[in-house]
Design an enzyme around this catalytic site. Structure first.
Site, PDB file in Angstrom:
ATOM      1  N   CYS A 103      51.756 -11.476  80.141  1.00  0.00           N
ATOM      2  CA  CYS A 103      50.836 -12.535  79.676  1.00  0.00           C
ATOM      3  C   CYS A 103      51.520 -13.899  79.540  1.00  0.00           C
ATOM      4  O   CYS A 103      50.957 -14.938  79.917  1.00  0.00           O
ATOM      5  CB  CYS A 103      50.200 -12.128  78.356  1.00  0.00           C
ATOM      6  SG  CYS A 103      51.297 -11.295  77.217  1.00  0.00           S
ATOM      7  N   SER A 116      48.035  -9.815  69.040  1.00  0.00           N
ATOM      8  CA  SER A 116      47.197  -9.028  69.965  1.00  0.00           C
ATOM      9  C   SER A 116      47.963  -8.676  71.236  1.00  0.00           C
ATOM     10  O   SER A 116      47.627  -7.711  71.916  1.00  0.00           O
ATOM     11  CB  SER A 116      45.906  -9.766  70.318  1.00  0.00           C
ATOM     12  OG  SER A 116      46.202 -11.024  70.882  1.00  0.00           O
ATOM     13  N   GLY A 117      49.000  -9.437  71.541  1.00  0.00           N
ATOM     14  CA  GLY A 117      49.837  -9.137  72.699  1.00  0.00           C
ATOM     15  C   GLY A 117      50.502  -7.776  72.591  1.00  0.00           C
ATOM     16  O   GLY A 117      50.958  -7.216  73.591  1.00  0.00           O
ATOM     17  N   SER A 124      40.429   9.785  71.922  1.00  0.00           N
ATOM     18  CA  SER A 124      39.174   9.034  72.123  1.00  0.00           C
ATOM     19  C   SER A 124      38.111   9.821  72.879  1.00  0.00           C
ATOM     20  O   SER A 124      37.056   9.261  73.199  1.00  0.00           O
ATOM     21  CB  SER A 124      39.467   7.738  72.877  1.00  0.00           C
ATOM     22  OG  SER A 124      40.346   6.940  72.134  1.00  0.00           O
ATOM     23  N   ASN A 143      45.804 -14.513  75.511  1.00  0.00           N
ATOM     24  CA  ASN A 143      46.642 -13.504  76.171  1.00  0.00           C
ATOM     25  C   ASN A 143      45.863 -12.274  76.613  1.00  0.00           C
ATOM     26  O   ASN A 143      46.221 -11.625  77.591  1.00  0.00           O
ATOM     27  CB  ASN A 143      47.786 -13.070  75.251  1.00  0.00           C
ATOM     28  CG  ASN A 143      47.319 -12.684  73.871  1.00  0.00           C
ATOM     29  OD1 ASN A 143      46.886 -13.549  73.095  1.00  0.00           O
ATOM     30  ND2 ASN A 143      47.364 -11.407  73.548  1.00  0.00           N
ATOM     31  N   HIS A 160      48.552 -17.046  73.010  1.00  0.00           N
ATOM     32  CA  HIS A 160      49.976 -17.375  72.954  1.00  0.00           C
ATOM     33  C   HIS A 160      50.152 -18.880  73.170  1.00  0.00           C
ATOM     34  O   HIS A 160      49.474 -19.476  74.021  1.00  0.00           O
ATOM     35  CB  HIS A 160      50.743 -16.683  74.086  1.00  0.00           C
ATOM     36  CG  HIS A 160      50.773 -15.184  73.996  1.00  0.00           C
ATOM     37  ND1 HIS A 160      50.447 -14.472  72.865  1.00  0.00           N
ATOM     38  CD2 HIS A 160      51.127 -14.260  74.937  1.00  0.00           C
ATOM     39  CE1 HIS A 160      50.594 -13.175  73.113  1.00  0.00           C
ATOM     40  NE2 HIS A 160      50.994 -13.013  74.360  1.00  0.00           N
ATOM     41  N   GLN A 199      53.966 -16.118  70.342  1.00  0.00           N
ATOM     42  CA  GLN A 199      53.043 -15.104  70.857  1.00  0.00           C
ATOM     43  C   GLN A 199      52.272 -14.392  69.747  1.00  0.00           C
ATOM     44  O   GLN A 199      52.853 -13.973  68.737  1.00  0.00           O
ATOM     45  CB  GLN A 199      53.816 -14.084  71.708  1.00  0.00           C
ATOM     46  CG  GLN A 199      54.411 -14.728  72.951  1.00  0.00           C
ATOM     47  CD  GLN A 199      55.148 -13.765  73.864  1.00  0.00           C
ATOM     48  OE1 GLN A 199      56.239 -14.085  74.322  1.00  0.00           O
ATOM     49  NE2 GLN A 199      54.591 -12.604  74.162  1.00  0.00           N
ATOM     50  N   ARG A 203      57.360 -13.747  68.214  1.00  0.00           N
ATOM     51  CA  ARG A 203      56.052 -13.264  67.741  1.00  0.00           C
ATOM     52  C   ARG A 203      55.683 -14.052  66.488  1.00  0.00           C
ATOM     53  O   ARG A 203      56.512 -14.208  65.583  1.00  0.00           O
ATOM     54  CB  ARG A 203      56.158 -11.776  67.393  1.00  0.00           C
ATOM     55  CG  ARG A 203      54.830 -11.145  67.077  1.00  0.00           C
ATOM     56  CD  ARG A 203      53.978 -10.891  68.308  1.00  0.00           C
ATOM     57  NE  ARG A 203      54.544  -9.867  69.179  1.00  0.00           N
ATOM     58  CZ  ARG A 203      54.076  -9.604  70.391  1.00  0.00           C
ATOM     59  NH1 ARG A 203      53.053 -10.291  70.897  1.00  0.00           N
ATOM     60  NH2 ARG A 203      54.634  -8.667  71.129  1.00  0.00           N
TER      61      ARG A 203
HETATM   62  P1  NAP Z   1      46.182  -1.042  72.851  1.00  0.00           P
HETATM   63  O1  NAP Z   1      45.141  -1.895  72.222  1.00  0.00           O
HETATM   64  O2  NAP Z   1      47.169  -0.394  71.984  1.00  0.00           O
HETATM   65  O3  NAP Z   1      45.445   0.050  73.762  1.00  0.00           O
HETATM   66  C1  NAP Z   1      46.159   1.075  74.406  1.00  0.00           C
HETATM   67  C2  NAP Z   1      45.202   1.894  75.246  1.00  0.00           C
HETATM   68  O4  NAP Z   1      45.953   2.896  75.925  1.00  0.00           O
HETATM   69  C3  NAP Z   1      44.131   2.608  74.420  1.00  0.00           C
HETATM   70  O5  NAP Z   1      42.937   2.686  75.157  1.00  0.00           O
HETATM   71  C4  NAP Z   1      44.737   3.996  74.274  1.00  0.00           C
HETATM   72  O6  NAP Z   1      43.779   5.012  74.044  1.00  0.00           O
HETATM   73  C5  NAP Z   1      45.354   4.174  75.647  1.00  0.00           C
HETATM   74  N1  NAP Z   1      46.324   5.254  75.654  1.00  0.00           N
HETATM   75  C6  NAP Z   1      47.352   5.459  74.791  1.00  0.00           C
HETATM   76  N2  NAP Z   1      47.983   6.613  75.097  1.00  0.00           N
HETATM   77  C7  NAP Z   1      47.328   7.158  76.157  1.00  0.00           C
HETATM   78  C8  NAP Z   1      47.459   8.357  76.906  1.00  0.00           C
HETATM   79  N3  NAP Z   1      48.412   9.243  76.618  1.00  0.00           N
HETATM   80  N4  NAP Z   1      46.602   8.569  77.930  1.00  0.00           N
HETATM   81  C9  NAP Z   1      45.631   7.692  78.222  1.00  0.00           C
HETATM   82  N5  NAP Z   1      45.434   6.537  77.541  1.00  0.00           N
HETATM   83  C10 NAP Z   1      46.267   6.279  76.520  1.00  0.00           C
HETATM   84  O7  NAP Z   1      47.036  -1.888  73.903  1.00  0.00           O
HETATM   85  P2  NAP Z   1      46.585  -3.129  74.825  1.00  0.00           P
HETATM   86  O8  NAP Z   1      46.905  -4.386  74.133  1.00  0.00           O
HETATM   87  O9  NAP Z   1      45.212  -2.895  75.320  1.00  0.00           O
HETATM   88  O10 NAP Z   1      47.664  -3.034  76.017  1.00  0.00           O
HETATM   89  C11 NAP Z   1      47.569  -2.051  77.027  1.00  0.00           C
HETATM   90  C12 NAP Z   1      48.581  -2.352  78.120  1.00  0.00           C
HETATM   91  O11 NAP Z   1      48.345  -3.664  78.653  1.00  0.00           O
HETATM   92  C13 NAP Z   1      50.039  -2.337  77.661  1.00  0.00           C
HETATM   93  O12 NAP Z   1      50.839  -1.799  78.684  1.00  0.00           O
HETATM   94  C14 NAP Z   1      50.357  -3.811  77.475  1.00  0.00           C
HETATM   95  O13 NAP Z   1      51.719  -4.090  77.647  1.00  0.00           O
HETATM   96  C15 NAP Z   1      49.538  -4.430  78.584  1.00  0.00           C
HETATM   97  N6  NAP Z   1      49.212  -5.831  78.319  1.00  0.00           N
HETATM   98  C16 NAP Z   1      48.644  -6.186  77.133  1.00  0.00           C
HETATM   99  C17 NAP Z   1      48.363  -7.518  76.899  1.00  0.00           C
HETATM  100  C18 NAP Z   1      47.753  -7.972  75.606  1.00  0.00           C
HETATM  101  O14 NAP Z   1      47.638  -9.201  75.412  1.00  0.00           O
HETATM  102  N7  NAP Z   1      47.361  -7.084  74.716  1.00  0.00           N
HETATM  103  C19 NAP Z   1      48.646  -8.488  77.872  1.00  0.00           C
HETATM  104  C20 NAP Z   1      49.214  -8.089  79.083  1.00  0.00           C
HETATM  105  C21 NAP Z   1      49.492  -6.749  79.292  1.00  0.00           C
HETATM  106  P3  NAP Z   1      43.411   5.526  72.535  1.00  0.00           P
HETATM  107  O15 NAP Z   1      42.526   4.450  71.938  1.00  0.00           O
HETATM  108  O16 NAP Z   1      42.701   6.797  72.798  1.00  0.00           O
HETATM  109  O17 NAP Z   1      44.714   5.685  71.811  1.00  0.00           O
END
Ligand code: NAP
Length: 347
Positions: free
Chosen positions: A135, A165-166, A43, A326, A249, A162, A242
């Site tokens: 979440c 998007s989670g 990115s 979530n 959720h 769930q 899921r």
């Molecule tokens: P996502 O949409 O897949 O986004 C992942 C993010 O992490 C992207 O910005 C990605 O960057 C970045 N990333 C991946 N590899 C990386 C690296 N090596 N160095 C730096 N950044 C890196 O996931 P998300 O849903 O936002 O979830 C992110 C975290 O929040 C996870 O740990 C998840 O368990 C937690 N979470 C998510 C939710 C939910 O509802 N989604 C709820 C609670 C907690 P690029 O775009 O450059 O790949």
């Protein structure tokens, strides 16, 4: 003297949670000074708008936090990346509010839902890290906290529904492409983010299985509930599923309490609980007033509760249907609420 503005960094800024952080910071007019956005190497150079200005995304590196006077890091780059980079940011003096599961059960890291245990934020300075819970746990505990305080919860049996998007943005794409592919009879299904087909299906597995037959997501709900509620005696039995939904959720929650209650008092208490909205007029002419659904809760901040009824199969039992967005209350909003308390009371 209190600062007027706080320098903020977002790790995982291009992800679902990262982008929601920005939207919520803007909506709630969080006093952001300098803003730094980090993601993976893929990115580098991407631009993201915040309050009308364009910010350039950089790759997260070991020196990313150096000499920037960052006050707060909102972290969501995945567990392993956070495990490496959050302590580096904390060492540079920032307080990290981490959305990944990595630090949640660390005894020196507070695990906080602002409506439930806001005072735990004061322990942030042990590691300069505060963990945002899972979440599913967040949305369950916001309405259960007042019930526990008044009637003492003995046992919770929860089944989750769930959304995709989670599991991040690629997981939502998988639902979208499988669904359109099936409708248009185009090609075979190749599950990547999910263990089996998610379109037109429900998958009784979130995260990997432990030796005892439970998934890690289910185990998180048990352990995090006890840590946040400060009560190791609460029994929690979880089945996490899921479902082919994009946002929010749903949870079917059965609660058994030690003390007897009148279900009308439960409804009254929940209607007065900060962060909770009740939709529970099941005979209403208007379908939107009958019970909360995932599609109409998406994009909202509150935790919605409906189908509030007595469980007649035990002495002191009740059933609830709990729905929340979530990505907002389950992740980004909860973290920004923590940041708001942090700057008001501690920084
Ligand atoms: P996502 O949409 O897949 O986004 C992942 C993010 O992490 C992207 O910005 C990605 O960057 C970045 N990333 C991946 N590899 C990386 C690296 N090596 N160095 C730096 N950044 C890196 O996931 P998300 O849903 O936002 O979830 C992110 C975290 O929040 C996870 O740990 C998840 O368990 C937690 N979470 C998510 C939710 C939910 O509802 N989604 C709820 C609670 C907690 P690029 O775009 O450059 O790949």
């Amino acid at each position: 003297m209190k600062k007027e503005k706080y320098n903020v960094a977002i790790t995982g800024a291009t992800g679902l949670v990262g982008r929601e952080f920005l939207e919520i910071l803007e909506q709630r007019n969080f006093p952001v000074g300098e803003l730094y956005l980090f993601a993976s190497e893929n990115s580098i150079g991407e631009t993201i708008d915040f309050k009308g200005d364009e910010y350039i995304v950089d790759a997260l590196r070991e020196d990313s936090f150096k000499k920037k006077n960052i006050d707060i890091v909102l972290s969501s780059p995945g567990g392993q990346i956070s495990a490496k980079f959050s302590p580096i940011a904390a060492k540079e003096g920032a307080v990290v509010i981490d959305n990944t599961s990595h630090f949640r059960m660390d005894k020196d890291v507070p695990l906080v839902v602002p409506e439930v245990n806001p005072d735990d934020i004061k322990y942030y300075s042990k590691k300069n890290i505060i963990a945002n819970p899972n979440c599913s746990t967040i949305q369950m505990l916001v309405p259960l906290k007042p019930i526990h305080d008044k009637y003492k919860i003995k046992r919770i049996v929860v089944s989750t529904y769930q959304s995709t998007s989670g599991a991040g943005k690629k997981a939502m794409d998988e639902l979208f492409y499988q669904t359109t592919g099936i409708i248009n009879a185009q090609g075979d299904i190749f599950p990547e983010k999910f263990p089996v087909q998610i379109a037109f299906n429900c998958i009784p597995q979130i995260d990997v299985f432990a030796d005892d037959g439970y998934t890690k997501e289910e185990i998180k709900m048990v352990n995090e509930t006890r840590k946040i509620m400060h009560d190791d005696n609460i029994g929690v039995s979880a089945t996490t599923v899921r479902v082919p939904v994009f946002f929010s959720h749903g949870e079917s929650v059965n609660v058994e309490t030690e003390k007897s209650f009148d279900i009308k008092d439960i409804k009254k208490m929940l209607s007065e609980t900060n962060g909770v909205k009740i939709i529970d007029d099941v005979l209403s002419e208007n379908p939107e007033e009958r019970y909360p659904c995932q599609t109409n809760v998406a994009g909202n901040d509150d935790v919605y509760v409906g189908r509030i009824r007595k469980d007649f199969s035990v002495s002191n039992g009740m059933n609830l249907w709990i729905v929340a967005d979530n990505v907002r209350k389950g992740a980004a909003l909860n973290a920004v609420q923590i940041a708001e308390i942090l700057i008001k009371k501690y920084l």
